[in-house]
Design an enzyme around this catalytic site. Structure first.
Site, PDB file in Angstrom:
ATOM      1  CE  LYS A  95       2.889   2.082   2.015  1.00  0.00           C
ATOM      2  NZ  LYS A  95       3.123   1.363   2.981  1.00  0.00           N
ATOM      3  CD  GLU A 117       1.022   9.994   1.135  1.00  0.00           C
ATOM      4  OE1 GLU A 117       1.254  10.518   0.152  1.00  0.00           O
ATOM      5  OE2 GLU A 117       0.588   8.708   1.247  1.00  0.00           O
ATOM      6  CB  SER A 386       1.693  -5.522   3.665  1.00  0.00           C
ATOM      7  OG  SER A 386       2.220  -5.468   5.292  1.00  0.00           O
TER       8      SER A 386
HETATM    9  C1  LIG Z   1       2.591   1.248   4.397  1.00  0.00           C
HETATM   10  C2  LIG Z   1       2.659  -0.044   4.795  1.00  0.00           C
HETATM   11  C3  LIG Z   1       1.442  -0.673   5.366  1.00  0.00           C
HETATM   12  C4  LIG Z   1       0.311   0.106   5.616  1.00  0.00           C
HETATM   13  O1  LIG Z   1      -0.347   0.363   4.484  1.00  0.00           O
HETATM   14  P1  LIG Z   1      -1.802  -0.085   3.952  1.00  0.00           P
HETATM   15  O2  LIG Z   1      -2.249   1.311   3.147  1.00  0.00           O
HETATM   16  O3  LIG Z   1      -2.625  -0.018   4.964  1.00  0.00           O
HETATM   17  O4  LIG Z   1      -1.356  -1.253   3.546  1.00  0.00           O
HETATM   18  C5  LIG Z   1       1.402  -1.996   5.869  1.00  0.00           C
HETATM   19  N1  LIG Z   1       2.634  -2.897   5.642  1.00  0.00           N
HETATM   20  C6  LIG Z   1       3.752  -2.273   5.157  1.00  0.00           C
HETATM   21  C7  LIG Z   1       4.783  -3.278   5.003  1.00  0.00           C
HETATM   22  C8  LIG Z   1       4.075  -0.976   4.628  1.00  0.00           C
HETATM   23  O5  LIG Z   1       4.879  -0.541   4.145  1.00  0.00           O
END
Ligand SMILES: *Cc1c(COP(=O)(O)O)cnc(C)c1O
Length: 428
Positions: A95, A117, A386
């Site tokens: 993020k 948000e 992610s």
């Molecule tokens: C917010 C989040 C996601 C999902 O958001 P995307 O916009 O689909 O990437 C995935 N993994 C983590 C660790 C997140 O914080």
């Protein structure tokens, strides 16, 4: 194809096939225009990207490493498994890539306040961090269900100086938090920038967030070439709104031989109705909400259906219009992983490799680990991790039935009374 995606036919600005666009009330037109102009100027200015890269490498551990999962690759006897470590970013997820980039744009536009948000809370923490660093006032809207299940992140947002507003409407999750944020923006747009957390919402957000997150794919592509001498056969990423997937896929879109695989939240199973899949098995249908057109999880009357996922970050009814388009034309494949599969793979990955993926990221691991044995050990696959799982400590403890540990943690964090806001959806 990557560059092509963002070149629009006349009068179709922000459209990817039939998806995308900008469906906003008249009142927001001026601020969206201002943002589009600032973003276009920034993109045309090579110094902007250089400043962004310099900031990310001095503030957020970029380039993030690429890790070879030697144990799991051996265990499964198929493809060599590589992981792009977005969990090692400052604040623990991808993020921050998007947020710091938007922060630099806010400085260019001369605004002093940011709002956002958040679902899992990772975007809220990243935004509060950016606001502290860059000296902006900050308000974060979060569904009350998410406030409850992501308490550690709420704590940090407040410590970083943000005001956290708990949203009690609708399903009390991300969709409702987005409505509350848009409502604030309509009142405050002259001083305030809305830091959209994913590749959704009206144009230019899907394009802008993809632009900043493409850093993941650019790095990963050259790291794969450097470490393995060739491109991966497949790239896996979880899909909530779609920003980490769009970011890593961006690096490989022009490599036709690389298969791109998104993994959505299968919840209790796609047949149970309790999930957050939109593209997998084409369960979503085309609609317009929250400022853009995409495949939403909705009923025949166009009412948004409640979503369910063990991971707050994937618990959303819409999906990035770029991904909806790439799925339509067959460039990406989209699968779903159930809550139970996610918890099992999470435990397995922790024990065998000593890494702790976020519940969201663990979805990508499920499908990748299922499919790795079908490929040869000479091939490699790439998973986008992610984020890190620290924030999921309560959910995981609860899901694994570890009640004493859960009670202990709750006691440590203490009782916390969220501020609540009643809102009616402005764009739904
Ligand atoms: C917010 C989040 C996601 C999902 O958001 P995307 O916009 O689909 O990437 C995935 N993994 C983590 C660790 C997140 O914080």
């Amino acid at each position: 194809m990557y560059a092509e995606l963002f070149q629009y036919p006349v009068g179709r600005e922000g459209y990817y096939g039939q998806f995308g666009g900008s469906f906003i009330p008249e009142i927001l037109h001026e601020t969206i225009r201002e943002l589009t102009t600032a973003f276009d100027d920034a993109q045309a200015d090579p110094a902007f990207w250089d400043a962004y890269i310099a900031l990310m490498s001095s503030y957020s551990c970029r380039p993030t490493p690429l890790t070879h999962l030697e144990n799991l690759s051996k265990d499964l006897g198929g493809a060599q498994i590589y992981v792009k470590r977005e969990d090692l970013n400052h604040t623990g997820a991808h993020k921050v890539n998007n947020v710091m980039g938007q922060g630099l744009l806010v400085q260019r536009m001369g605004k002093q306040r940011v709002i956002a948000e958040t679902g899992a809370g990772q975007h809220g923490v990243a935004t509060a961090t950016m606001a502290a660093r860059m000296g902006f006032e900050c308000t974060i809207y979060m569904g009350s269900v998410d406030v409850e299940r992501q308490r550690p992140n709420v704590f940090w947002m407040e410590q970083l100086g943000a005001r956290v507003v708990s949203v009690d409407d609708g399903t009390k999750t991300l969709k409702d938090a987005i409505n509350a944020t848009l409502r604030d923006w309509a009142d405050s747009m002259h001083t305030t920038h809305y830091v959209m957390g994913t590749v959704c919402g009206p144009h230019p957000f899907p394009q802008m967030v993809t632009y900043f997150q493409s850093l993941i794919g650019r790095e990963a592509r050259s790291q794969m070439l450097e470490q393995t001498g060739k491109l991966p056969k497949r790239v896996y990423a979880c899909v909530g709104g779609g920003s980490n997937a769009s970011g890593i896929f961006a690096g490989f879109l022009d490599d036709a031989e690389v298969e791109l695989v998104g993994v959505e939240a299968g919840g209790l199973g796609l047949d149970s109705g309790q999930h957050a899949a939109r593209l997998a098995r084409n369960v979503g249908s085309t609609g317009v909400a929250q400022g853009y057109k995409t495949r939403f999880l909705q009923n025949a009357e166009g009412q948004m259906r409640p979503t369910h996922s063990v991971s707050a970050g994937l618990d959303y009814v819409g999906v990035g219009p770029v991904l909806a388009y790439l799925h339509d034309i067959g460039r990406i494949r989209v699968e779903a992983a159930t809550d139970a599969e996610v918890l099992a793979s999470l435990q397995h990955v922790m024990r065998r490799e000593g890494i702790i993926p976020a519940l969201e990221s663990a979805h990508a691991f499920v499908t990748a680990l299922k499919e790795a044995p079908n490929l040869s050990p000479q091939d490699s696959i790439l998973i986008n991790q992610s984020g890190r799982g620290d924030k999921d400590i309560f959910t995981i403890a609860e899901a694994l039935g570890d009640e004493p540990w859960r009670a202990f943690l709750r006691q440590k964090v203490g009782e916390w009374e969220p501020e609540t806001a009643a809102t009616d959806g402005i764009l739904t």
